[in-house]
Design an enzyme around this catalytic site. Structure first.
Site, short mmCIF file in Angstrom:
data_model
loop_
_atom_site.label_atom_id
_atom_site.label_comp_id
_atom_site.label_asym_id
_atom_site.label_seq_id
_atom_site.Cartn_x
_atom_site.Cartn_y
_atom_site.Cartn_z
N GLY A 12 -28.50 36.68 3.78
CA GLY A 12 -28.30 37.02 5.19
C GLY A 12 -26.83 37.02 5.56
N VAL A 17 -25.40 34.05 11.50
CA VAL A 17 -25.29 32.79 10.77
C VAL A 17 -24.62 33.00 9.42
CG1 VAL A 17 -26.60 30.92 9.70
CG2 VAL A 17 -27.28 31.79 11.94
N CYS A 111 -36.23 25.28 17.46
CA CYS A 111 -37.56 25.60 18.01
C CYS A 111 -38.68 24.97 17.19
CB CYS A 111 -37.75 27.10 18.12
SG CYS A 111 -38.03 27.90 16.54
N LYS A 142 -40.41 28.15 10.02
CA LYS A 142 -39.25 27.29 9.77
C LYS A 142 -39.66 25.87 9.41
CE LYS A 142 -36.03 30.28 10.13
NZ LYS A 142 -35.22 30.61 8.94
N ARG A 189 -25.59 42.50 29.34
CA ARG A 189 -26.11 42.91 30.65
C ARG A 189 -25.03 42.84 31.73
NH1 ARG A 189 -31.66 40.12 31.71
NH2 ARG A 189 -31.83 40.75 29.54
#
Length: 312
Positions: A12, A17, A111, A142, A189
């Site tokens: 990744g 990350v 989380c 996870k 935004r």
């Protein structure tokens, strides 16, 4: 322990990350870092991953590859989040064991903890209650990765460690605006509202949930520090130990961007977990503490966004 010529695979390496870990390793003068794009190596393909480990023989692995997203993405595609993350983890951890990787770091997420967890959240609160419904698929994947590392250590004597970072932000974040996390979504935004002279920006929820944010390069520094110094079967929270409301975050981003309009809160949309502050005392006792304060980090993240906006 890692030396400067050790072959280090960052799974990744193009993401928020992984790219931070690569930059951190280069800053510390590690010279033999490898990474593969999705086109070069599909991490969901077990045979391809096996062949990669067989031929490349990495000595150390940072498992930073994952399917990630915010509330909208997690609640819309829960099957994708659990299936794809489990596949990636299983393939990499299994191949790491098969081909004798010396040390592996698995990167999870805050989380993993129960929705109504006591605050601040200690590592021992894992599996003590029900998960937040909107990201349950990702959280279960996870948790499985973390436990897999601990079980491999217990059964096979491997040296796999896990870290659970808080909400991350920084260079190479996903600024899509729809499937992204709250920080990059708000940066984009407010920026678009500014350049389009919009009178208001609508933000999901009540603005009352409390969140903790860590700059991605601080996270990378903590990961490299633990890979260099820690051996054991504990896992670590990575964060700042500080929190603010989403409303305060929105005001900070509004100020950083220089937007003059109003913020409108859409309370018909979900808030997610009411509060999520990590207890980072275990990491601090191990000798590491964050450096980048939130105001400085938001400014740097917005600067990176402006410089790379056309690519997002």
């Amino acid at each position: 322990m890692m030396n400067k010529d050790s072959k280090i695979y960052v799974a990744g390496h193009k993401g928020l990350v992984g790219s931070a870990i690569v930059r951190g390793l280069k800053d510390k003068e590690y010279r033999n870092i490898i990474g593969k794009t999705h086109e070069e190596l599909d991490l969901m393909d077990s045979l391809a991953v096996d062949e990669f480990f067989r031929t490349e023989k990495p000595e150390y692995v940072f498992l930073a590859a994952a399917k990630v997203g915010g509330i909208h993405a997690n609640s819309t595609y829960p099957a994708d989040f659990i299936f794809q993350n489990l596949q990636i983890q299983n393939n990499i951890i299994g191949s790491a064991h098969k081909y004798g990787v010396k040390k592996l770091m698995f990167l999870g997420s805050s989380c993993i903890y129960p929705k109504m967890c006591p605050q601040p959240i200690k590592e021992e609160y894992l599996l003590s209650g029900y998960l937040e419904e909107t990201n349950e698929g990702y959280a279960l994947a996870k948790i499985s990765g973390l436990k897999m590392c601990q079980f491999f250590n217990k059964q096979y004597g491997t040296n796999y460690i896990s870290v659970m970072p808080t909400n991350l932000y920084g260079p190479y974040d996903n600024f899509s605006g729809v499937n992204s996390h709250v920080m990059p979504a708000l940066i984009r935004r407010f920026h678009e509202a500014k350049i389009n002279n919009a009178t208001e920006v609508v933000v999901w929820g009540s603005g009352m949930p409390l969140r903790e944010f860590l700059y991605s390069e601080d996270m990378a520094d903590a990961c490299i520090y633990l890979m260099e110094t820690y051996e054991g079967n504990e896992f670590f929270n990575i964060g700042t130990g500080k929190e603010l409301t989403i409303k305060e975050l929105a005001e900070l981003i509004k100020e950083t961007v220089g937007y003059d309009g109003e913020i409108v809160w859409d309370s018909t949309k979900p808030d997610g977990t009411p509060r999520k502050l990590l207890d980072v005392s275990r990491l601090e006792k191990a000798g590491w503490k964050y450096k980048v304060e939130l105001k400085d980090g938001v400014r740097m993240a917005y600067k990176w966004f402006l410089e790379n906006y056309s690519n997002n």
